[in-house]
Design a protein around this motif. Structure first.
Motif, mmCIF file in Angstrom:
data_model
loop_
_atom_site.group_PDB
_atom_site.id
_atom_site.type_symbol
_atom_site.label_atom_id
_atom_site.label_comp_id
_atom_site.label_asym_id
_atom_site.label_seq_id
_atom_site.Cartn_x
_atom_site.Cartn_y
_atom_site.Cartn_z
ATOM 1 N N SER A 207 -1.639 10.460 -1.499
ATOM 2 C CA SER A 207 -3.083 10.436 -1.763
ATOM 3 C C SER A 207 -3.844 10.035 -0.516
ATOM 4 O O SER A 207 -4.881 10.622 -0.177
ATOM 5 N N TYR A 236 -2.205 12.015 -5.682
ATOM 6 C CA TYR A 236 -2.883 11.690 -6.940
ATOM 7 C C TYR A 236 -1.968 11.784 -8.166
ATOM 8 O O TYR A 236 -2.437 11.700 -9.294
ATOM 9 N N ASP A 239 -2.008 9.032 -10.951
ATOM 10 C CA ASP A 239 -2.968 9.048 -12.060
ATOM 11 C C ASP A 239 -2.367 9.586 -13.356
ATOM 12 O O ASP A 239 -2.989 9.462 -14.416
ATOM 13 N N ARG A 285 -13.456 13.744 -5.842
ATOM 14 C CA ARG A 285 -12.699 12.824 -6.693
ATOM 15 C C ARG A 285 -13.579 12.142 -7.740
ATOM 16 O O ARG A 285 -13.389 10.976 -8.080
#
Length: 325
Positions: A207, A236, A239, A285
């Motif tokens: 990320s 990412y 997440d 984002r």
């Protein structure tokens, strides 16, 4: 085939034992509680950091305990010290950006503080019982703290060259802040001392690398202050993990971390930019519109995890995603 040298034979035996132990642990996880769970490795712990004093520099670790309230290393616990105004309101690098220049360590039962042009100060980790307990105000919620005394208060006030400040310590017999009162969808059991809103923050190296491809001036993870950094996964991906296991610690991804102006403070100079990396993050984002009531205008970077089982983690540990079957 000639016999293996004794040292090599012992090495192979040890390796086989490690594999067997890993397989046994995986079997126990898959079959515990009468159900079946698959463990899929999604990465490896590449960094551990504790932040004893909120907004001050982090201390890298090789190994750490994970408690219900976050990371612990010996006498140091994550965000258990807090700089406040005299009326108890918290002070962070959002208001006093030079706090990020204060380095923290621990020696012989003392919190060791250093900062540019300041004399090193040792503060007892165990605050004298005679010191007053006061109410602190942290993101709209009251929480107690025990005053660490006039000497360290003068030290922070002198360094920051502003109004008088105090240093408070959270004692383990005090009532923690309930994360669900700070931000939904934290669970009733998720609690913190002076952390923003969750016990653990995890960010992947991928990320950070992806963000840097979009920035004119490259930065590093110190701007985002994660407790755990993970390598070997996609950008990412943290997440989406849901429930994970690291070492003997179980944790659950609760919510992505909405980023604020603190991420624009340069950790080397203490200068606040107020623009990057926030402006770049806001271009790609932002949260799902259905979650705008939670994150508002904050871009997302990293994820908060709640603790389901305490234990020990260390750099090099595999990160397993738990898949219920």
């Amino acid at each position: 085939m000639p016999p293996l040298p004794t040292s090599r034979f012992a090495w192979l035996c040890a390796s086989a034992a490690v594999v067997a132990l890993g397989a046994a642990a995986a079997w126990r996880w898959r079959h515990r509680r009468g159900g079946r769970r698959e463990l899929v490795q999604v990465g490896t712990v590449s960094g551990l950091v504790i932040y004893p004093v909120k907004s001050c520099r982090g201390l890298p670790l090789e190994r750490a305990e994970v408690t219900e309230l976050g990371v612990q290393s010996g006498d140091l616990r994550d965000r258990f010290w807090l700089v406040t105004k005299e009326d108890g309101h918290m002070v962070t690098a959002r208001q006093e950006s030079r706090l990020v220049l204060v380095s923290v360590n621990c020696k012989n039962g003392h919190l060791i503080l250093n900062a540019p042009e300041m004399t090193e100060l040792a503060v007892p980790v165990k605050v004298p019982e005679k010191n007053p307990v006061k109410n602190c105000r942290v993101f709209g919620l009251d929480i107690q703290g025990q005053d660490c005394g006039d000497e360290v208060a003068h030290w922070f006030t002198t360094f920051l060259k502003s109004e008088p400040y105090r240093l408070m310590h959270y004692e383990t017999d005090m009532a923690p802040r309930k994360c669900e009162k700070i931000m939904m969808p934290f669970r009733p059991k998720d609690e913190v001392a002076y952390s923003d809103c969750g016990p653990l923050l995890i960010i992947s190296e991928a990320s950070m690398e992806d963000l840097n491809t979009r920035l004119e001036k490259k930065i590093d993870l110190r701007y985002f202050r994660p407790n755990i950094t993970v390598s070997g996964c996609d950008a990412y991906e943290e997440d989406t993990w849901g429930k994970i296991i690291i070492g003997d610690v179980e944790m659950k991804e609760v919510i992505a971390c909405g980023r604020c102006i603190l991420t624009t403070v340069d950790p080397d100079t203490g200068i606040i930019d107020r623009k990057e990396p926030l402006e770049t993050l806001k271009r790609y984002r932002m949260c799902d519109p259905a979650e705008k009531h939670i994150h508002k205008s904050a871009p997302l970077f990293g994820s908060f995890f709640g603790i389901d089982k305490t234990g020990t983690i260390k750099v090099g540990d595999p990160v397993y995603k738990v898949i219920e079957c």
